[in-house]
Write an enzyme that holds these catalytic residues in place. Structure first.
Site, PDB file in Angstrom:
ATOM      1  N   ALA A  26       0.841  -1.204   0.000  1.00  0.00           N
ATOM      2  CA  ALA A  26       0.000   0.000   0.000  1.00  0.00           C
ATOM      3  C   ALA A  26       0.873   1.250   0.000  1.00  0.00           C
ATOM      4  CB  ALA A  26      -0.931  -0.021   1.204  1.00  0.00           C
ATOM      5  N   GLY A  27       1.794   1.332  -0.975  1.00  0.00           N
ATOM      6  CA  GLY A  27       2.608   2.532  -1.158  1.00  0.00           C
ATOM      7  C   GLY A  27       1.946   3.426  -2.199  1.00  0.00           C
ATOM      8  N   SER A  28       2.747   4.269  -2.849  1.00  0.00           N
ATOM      9  CA  SER A  28       2.182   5.246  -3.797  1.00  0.00           C
ATOM     10  C   SER A  28       1.352   4.563  -4.884  1.00  0.00           C
ATOM     11  CB  SER A  28       3.308   6.040  -4.464  1.00  0.00           C
ATOM     12  OG  SER A  28       4.176   6.556  -3.501  1.00  0.00           O
ATOM     13  N   GLY A  30       0.354   1.363  -5.180  1.00  0.00           N
ATOM     14  CA  GLY A  30      -0.690   0.481  -4.660  1.00  0.00           C
ATOM     15  C   GLY A  30      -1.927   1.278  -4.267  1.00  0.00           C
ATOM     16  N   ARG A 149       3.506   9.572  -1.737  1.00  0.00           N
ATOM     17  CA  ARG A 149       2.789   9.463  -0.473  1.00  0.00           C
ATOM     18  C   ARG A 149       2.803  10.802   0.252  1.00  0.00           C
ATOM     19  NH1 ARG A 149       4.570   3.948   2.606  1.00  0.00           N
ATOM     20  NH2 ARG A 149       6.188   3.405   1.114  1.00  0.00           N
ATOM     21  N   LYS A 200      12.232   2.091 -21.485  1.00  0.00           N
ATOM     22  CA  LYS A 200      12.132   2.937 -20.277  1.00  0.00           C
ATOM     23  C   LYS A 200      13.398   2.783 -19.433  1.00  0.00           C
ATOM     24  CE  LYS A 200       8.872   4.453 -16.805  1.00  0.00           C
ATOM     25  NZ  LYS A 200       8.358   3.905 -15.549  1.00  0.00           N
ATOM     26  N   ASN A 218      16.461  17.360 -13.941  1.00  0.00           N
ATOM     27  CA  ASN A 218      16.708  16.751 -15.254  1.00  0.00           C
ATOM     28  C   ASN A 218      17.304  17.763 -16.237  1.00  0.00           C
ATOM     29  OD1 ASN A 218      15.660  14.483 -14.126  1.00  0.00           O
ATOM     30  ND2 ASN A 218      13.767  14.443 -15.322  1.00  0.00           N
TER      31      ASN A 218
HETATM   32  P1  NAP Z   1       6.415   2.762  -2.404  1.00  0.00           P
HETATM   33  O1  NAP Z   1       5.606   4.008  -2.251  1.00  0.00           O
HETATM   34  O2  NAP Z   1       7.685   2.619  -1.647  1.00  0.00           O
HETATM   35  O3  NAP Z   1       5.457   1.542  -2.039  1.00  0.00           O
HETATM   36  C1  NAP Z   1       5.900   0.216  -1.928  1.00  0.00           C
HETATM   37  C2  NAP Z   1       5.015  -0.455  -0.878  1.00  0.00           C
HETATM   38  O4  NAP Z   1       5.307  -1.851  -0.831  1.00  0.00           O
HETATM   39  C3  NAP Z   1       5.240   0.100   0.538  1.00  0.00           C
HETATM   40  O5  NAP Z   1       4.006   0.507   1.049  1.00  0.00           O
HETATM   41  C4  NAP Z   1       5.780  -1.119   1.303  1.00  0.00           C
HETATM   42  O6  NAP Z   1       5.325  -1.208   2.620  1.00  0.00           O
HETATM   43  C5  NAP Z   1       5.156  -2.238   0.507  1.00  0.00           C
HETATM   44  N1  NAP Z   1       5.782  -3.528   0.744  1.00  0.00           N
HETATM   45  C6  NAP Z   1       7.083  -3.885   0.605  1.00  0.00           C
HETATM   46  N2  NAP Z   1       7.263  -5.174   0.945  1.00  0.00           N
HETATM   47  C7  NAP Z   1       6.045  -5.650   1.311  1.00  0.00           C
HETATM   48  C8  NAP Z   1       5.579  -6.904   1.777  1.00  0.00           C
HETATM   49  N3  NAP Z   1       6.406  -7.935   1.930  1.00  0.00           N
HETATM   50  N4  NAP Z   1       4.266  -7.048   2.046  1.00  0.00           N
HETATM   51  C9  NAP Z   1       3.411  -6.009   1.916  1.00  0.00           C
HETATM   52  N5  NAP Z   1       3.796  -4.784   1.479  1.00  0.00           N
HETATM   53  C10 NAP Z   1       5.103  -4.608   1.185  1.00  0.00           C
HETATM   54  O7  NAP Z   1       6.764   2.508  -3.934  1.00  0.00           O
HETATM   55  P2  NAP Z   1       6.014   3.055  -5.236  1.00  0.00           P
HETATM   56  O8  NAP Z   1       6.453   4.441  -5.517  1.00  0.00           O
HETATM   57  O9  NAP Z   1       4.555   2.780  -5.141  1.00  0.00           O
HETATM   58  O10 NAP Z   1       6.688   2.149  -6.359  1.00  0.00           O
HETATM   59  C11 NAP Z   1       6.295   0.797  -6.608  1.00  0.00           C
HETATM   60  C12 NAP Z   1       6.871   0.415  -7.973  1.00  0.00           C
HETATM   61  O11 NAP Z   1       6.226   1.187  -8.990  1.00  0.00           O
HETATM   62  C13 NAP Z   1       8.383   0.724  -8.090  1.00  0.00           C
HETATM   63  O12 NAP Z   1       9.037  -0.257  -8.829  1.00  0.00           O
HETATM   64  C14 NAP Z   1       8.398   2.063  -8.845  1.00  0.00           C
HETATM   65  O13 NAP Z   1       9.598   2.277  -9.581  1.00  0.00           O
HETATM   66  C15 NAP Z   1       7.205   1.884  -9.772  1.00  0.00           C
HETATM   67  N6  NAP Z   1       6.632   3.150 -10.230  1.00  0.00           N
HETATM   68  C16 NAP Z   1       6.339   4.143  -9.328  1.00  0.00           C
HETATM   69  C17 NAP Z   1       5.794   5.334  -9.787  1.00  0.00           C
HETATM   70  C18 NAP Z   1       5.442   6.449  -8.823  1.00  0.00           C
HETATM   71  O14 NAP Z   1       5.141   7.571  -9.292  1.00  0.00           O
HETATM   72  N7  NAP Z   1       5.459   6.245  -7.504  1.00  0.00           N
HETATM   73  C19 NAP Z   1       5.547   5.514 -11.154  1.00  0.00           C
HETATM   74  C20 NAP Z   1       5.844   4.474 -12.031  1.00  0.00           C
HETATM   75  C21 NAP Z   1       6.387   3.297 -11.555  1.00  0.00           C
HETATM   76  P3  NAP Z   1       5.706  -0.176   3.790  1.00  0.00           P
HETATM   77  O15 NAP Z   1       4.817   1.009   3.570  1.00  0.00           O
HETATM   78  O16 NAP Z   1       5.353  -0.943   5.021  1.00  0.00           O
HETATM   79  O17 NAP Z   1       7.164   0.119   3.623  1.00  0.00           O
END
Ligand code: NAP
Length: 321
Positions: A26-28, A30, A149, A200, A218
């Site tokens: 449940a990060g960004s 999710g 987030r 990408k 950038n």
């Molecule tokens: P994030 O905000 O760090 O979220 C990742 C989530 O995964 C965190 O909430 C973390 O929990 C959770 N997690 C990790 N291990 C876990 C487990 N074993 N069980 C349950 N939950 C678990 O990351 P994000 O930005 O969403 O990025 C996710 C992926 O999408 C990455 O590969 C990123 O490069 C890609 N992406 C992101 C964006 C963007 O704008 N954010 C855009 C395109 C692609 P905790 O909260 O407890 O640490």
């Protein structure tokens, strides 16, 4: 900021035929997916790390999606990986370095006909997950959407974008793409998702590490265009060597276009380093260097860049994997 009343997605008459969307992480990303699916009345369940995180989520009473001036809270049900409930459809929304272990934790819950949607950036984590559950269909995604987030259980939808989904094994498009449409998740089925992910990755390798090393936005790379061009030449040759000639077409032109179009932005890797967070280096530049090494392809500029970035991360006390 307008704050609507707490919304209960399940009161919106979910489609009876829809499988539940389990969202692992449940990060960004999710939260961005879960809230939009819930808003469309689709059944969604979050899988959070452990009991402590579950308690914290329950105390917050839902996920908040912030779009511009609007803020809306969705009371989505949540559980831990240990919950005994079969999973038919799983969106893996962890960072690349967490994906394999996170999926391993719930692998025993996957139905034989389950489908995984892997949102990770870069390459390498998708293959590791697919190898872990070889009998399960894995759909790879590449997204240009942007989210961050704003505290626990609150996500800001920061950049409209597009998500390409595809099956590296050339399977047909899944029937649930219509549910993404209904949820307002801009997407397209890609017959060659690996090419998209490689492209990408190459763009990322040409831009992100240098923004960290020069500590710039950038647009700051406009002062280093010769170095960028050298990397693009090597990356194009590597892509061809890896059977990804399509992903190499006009790479340098696109890299310079992205640098210009996003001149005021800090790259995701720069933001990670600036906030003292672990980067996804192993799945981006590290993956490119490993691909070169395993094919005996000489890539001195990429290897040197990887070394400089590794040293930089270590100096800042950050993991270099
Ligand atoms: P994030 O905000 O760090 O979220 C990742 C989530 O995964 C965190 O909430 C973390 O929990 C959770 N997690 C990790 N291990 C876990 C487990 N074993 N069980 C349950 N939950 C678990 O990351 P994000 O930005 O969403 O990025 C996710 C992926 O999408 C990455 O590969 C990123 O490069 C890609 N992406 C992101 C964006 C963007 O704008 N954010 C855009 C395109 C692609 P905790 O909260 O407890 O640490």
């Amino acid at each position: 900021m307008r704050n609507s009343a707490l919304s209960h997605p399940h009161s919106n008459a979910p489609a009876l035929t829809s499988a539940t969307w389990y969202v692992l992480g449940a990060g960004s990303m999710g939260m961005l997916w879960a809230t939009r699916l819930a808003r469309a009345g689709l059944p969604v369940k979050l899988i959070v790390r452990n009991c402590d995180r579950l308690q914290a989520y329950k105390a917050a009473q839902g996920l908040t999606l912030i779009e511009g001036e609007d803020s809306q809270k969705w009371d989505i049900s949540a559980q831990t990986p240990e919950t005994e409930e079969p999973i038919q459809r799983l969106l893996v929304a962890c960072k690349a370095y967490d994906a394999q272990q996170a999926v391993a934790q719930i692998a025993g819950r996957l139905s034989p006909d389950a489908e995984l949607i892997l949102l990770q950036n870069g390459l390498g984590s998708q293959q590791a997950v697919a190898a872990l559950v070889p009998h399960i269909r894995c759909i790879f995604a590449s997204s240009t959407e942007g989210a961050f987030r704003a505290g626990d259980w609150r996500v800001v939808f920061a950049g409209l974008g597009h998500t390409w989904l595809g099956d590296a094994d050339q399977g047909p498009p899944p029937h649930w793409l219509g549910e993404l449409q209904r949820s307002g998740i801009a997407h397209e089925w890609s017959p060659n998702i690996l090419s998209r992910l490689w492209r990408k990755l190459a763009l990322n390798c040409a831009i992100n590490p240098l923004t960290v090393l020069y500590d710039c936005r950038n647009g700051g790379l406009q002062a280093h265009s010769a170095e960028v061009n050298t990397l693009c030449t090597e990356l194009s040759a590597l892509l061809k060597c890896c059977g990804q000639a399509g992903a190499a077409v006009d790479l340098a032109t696109e890299v310079h276009r992205v640098i210009q179009a996003t001149a005021n932005n800090y790259s995701s890797m720069h933001q990670d380093v600036a906030h003292g967070r672990r980067t996804e280096i192993s799945y981006l530049l590290g993956y490119a260097c490993e691909a070169a090494r395993s094919r005996h392809f000489v890539a001195p500029h990429l290897q040197r860049l990887h070394q400089r970035l590794t040293e930089h991360l270590l100096r800042r006390g950050l993991p270099c994997n």
